[in-house]
Design a protein around this motif. Structure first.
Motif, short mmCIF file in Angstrom:
data_model
loop_
_atom_site.label_atom_id
_atom_site.label_comp_id
_atom_site.label_asym_id
_atom_site.label_seq_id
_atom_site.Cartn_x
_atom_site.Cartn_y
_atom_site.Cartn_z
N MET A 120 -0.87 -8.04 3.84
CA MET A 120 -1.37 -8.80 2.69
C MET A 120 -2.89 -8.73 2.54
O MET A 120 -3.42 -8.98 1.44
CB MET A 120 -0.94 -10.26 2.83
CG MET A 120 0.55 -10.49 2.70
SD MET A 120 1.08 -12.13 3.30
CE MET A 120 0.17 -13.21 2.18
N MET A 123 -4.51 -6.97 -0.40
CA MET A 123 -4.22 -7.68 -1.64
C MET A 123 -5.16 -8.86 -1.81
O MET A 123 -5.64 -9.16 -2.92
CB MET A 123 -2.77 -8.17 -1.64
CG MET A 123 -1.71 -7.12 -1.42
SD MET A 123 -0.05 -7.85 -1.48
CE MET A 123 0.77 -6.99 -0.15
N ASP A 124 -5.45 -9.54 -0.70
CA ASP A 124 -6.37 -10.67 -0.74
C ASP A 124 -7.78 -10.21 -1.11
O ASP A 124 -8.47 -10.84 -1.93
CB ASP A 124 -6.41 -11.39 0.61
CG ASP A 124 -5.09 -12.04 0.98
OD1 ASP A 124 -4.29 -12.34 0.06
OD2 ASP A 124 -4.84 -12.25 2.18
N TRP A 129 -2.75 -8.69 -6.69
CA TRP A 129 -1.46 -9.33 -6.96
C TRP A 129 -1.63 -10.83 -6.96
O TRP A 129 -2.52 -11.37 -6.30
CB TRP A 129 -0.44 -8.93 -5.89
CG TRP A 129 -0.36 -7.45 -5.68
CD1 TRP A 129 -1.08 -6.71 -4.78
CD2 TRP A 129 0.43 -6.52 -6.42
NE1 TRP A 129 -0.77 -5.37 -4.90
CE2 TRP A 129 0.16 -5.23 -5.89
CE3 TRP A 129 1.36 -6.65 -7.44
CZ2 TRP A 129 0.77 -4.08 -6.38
CZ3 TRP A 129 1.98 -5.50 -7.93
CH2 TRP A 129 1.68 -4.25 -7.40
N ARG A 134 2.24 -12.16 -2.95
CA ARG A 134 1.75 -11.22 -1.94
C ARG A 134 2.65 -11.12 -0.72
O ARG A 134 2.88 -10.03 -0.20
CB ARG A 134 0.32 -11.60 -1.53
CG ARG A 134 -0.67 -11.35 -2.66
CD ARG A 134 -2.05 -11.90 -2.37
NE ARG A 134 -2.83 -11.90 -3.61
CZ ARG A 134 -3.99 -12.51 -3.77
NH1 ARG A 134 -4.52 -13.20 -2.77
NH2 ARG A 134 -4.63 -12.46 -4.92
N ARG A 137 5.68 -9.03 -1.56
CA ARG A 137 5.35 -7.61 -1.64
C ARG A 137 5.16 -7.03 -0.24
O ARG A 137 5.61 -5.92 0.05
CB ARG A 137 4.09 -7.40 -2.48
CG ARG A 137 3.64 -5.95 -2.47
CD ARG A 137 2.65 -5.61 -3.57
NE ARG A 137 2.20 -4.23 -3.43
CZ ARG A 137 2.90 -3.17 -3.80
NH1 ARG A 137 4.10 -3.32 -4.33
NH2 ARG A 137 2.42 -1.95 -3.64
N ASN A 174 -1.92 -2.04 -2.22
CA ASN A 174 -2.41 -2.15 -3.59
C ASN A 174 -1.92 -1.01 -4.48
O ASN A 174 -2.51 -0.72 -5.52
CB ASN A 174 -3.94 -2.21 -3.60
CG ASN A 174 -4.44 -3.56 -3.11
OD1 ASN A 174 -3.83 -4.59 -3.37
ND2 ASN A 174 -5.54 -3.56 -2.39
#
Length: 243
Positions: A120, A123-124, A129, A134, A137, A174
């Motif tokens: 994750m 993504m953070d 997202w 997240r 995913r 991503n």
């Protein structure tokens, strides 16, 4: 992409990556060291390309130029029409988070985060997202590499092969069009190495562009093309039977 990025007009038949007379020179106590010189190459979308050569030949430096980690000392680097050599460090960072996934030889997983949290993390950083989406995913990506059941464990509880699969899932977080890997099988046993190569081959077959620096013959045999470097210069580009 960054608002001020220089972009060339493109069509679907254009190569994804273009380097024109690209070079990289480092200044050392012993003088200038030319890590790369006069690199001219094109890479198509969906290619599985290996970069081979002896230690010190420039493999990692070339990957760093493609990832926007280093900028060329001379020449030009275009990725999907974006002129990386014109971007600021901030713009490169933003572009890299969205356009490139990197798989490191030594995994580079954060030991204090769980497997899912490691996946994750990109993504953070990129806010790509929705926060509430997240974890789902991350679990889906971990399932795609066969280790969804390890999601809530810490990296230290996983084998080397499992950790490398986490690294691949994180690189895909991503949805980048390009995967770069620097000796990804170097610390794996033969079984884990074969599984990782198959996984990366599947990513290329799905349309992602996969570029690996490697000495591993089993990886080279799966490539569509292999580029050989010596003393920072391209000495051969060979298409394989898979090409």
């Amino acid at each position: 992409m960054p608002a001020s990025a220089t972009v060339q007009p493109r069509n679907v038949s254009d190569p994804l990556i273009v380097l024109r007379a690209a070079g990289k020179t480092y200044t050392t106590a012993a003088g200038e060291f030319h890590a790369l010189a006069d690199i001219d190459m094109e890479i198509r979308r969906g290619e599985f390309m290996t970069i081979i050569g002896q230690s010190g030949s420039g493999k990692s430096t070339l990957l760093n130029l493609l990832a926007g980690i280093d900028r060329p000392s001379s020449g030009e680097v275009f990725v999907d029409g974006v002129a990386l050599h014109t971007l600021s460090e901030r713009e490169l960072s933003i572009w890299r988070g969205r356009a490139v996934g990197i798989v490191f030889q030594f995994f580079q997983l954060l030991p204090t985060l769980t497997v899912a949290e490691n996946v994750m993390l990109p993504m953070d950083f990129c806010n790509r997202w929705l926060a509430r989406a997240r974890r789902a995913r991350a679990l889906s990506l971990l399932d795609s590499v066969g280790i969804a059941d390890q999601a809530d464990k810490f990296p230290s509880a996983l084998s080397g092969g499992q950790q490398q699969r986490v690294a691949v899932a994180r690189a895909l977080a991503n949805a980048p069009p390009i995967l770069l890997a620097d000796e990804p099988t170097g610390n794996l046993d033969s079984r884990s190495s074969r599984a990782l190569v198959q996984l990366l081959r599947e990513r290329a077959d799905a349309g992602e562009t996969v570029i690996l620096a490697t000495h591993d013959r089993s990886v080279i045999e799966q490539a569509s093309r292999s580029l050989t470097l010596a003393d920072g210069r391209i000495v051969d580009i060979e298409a394989s039977a898979r090409g």
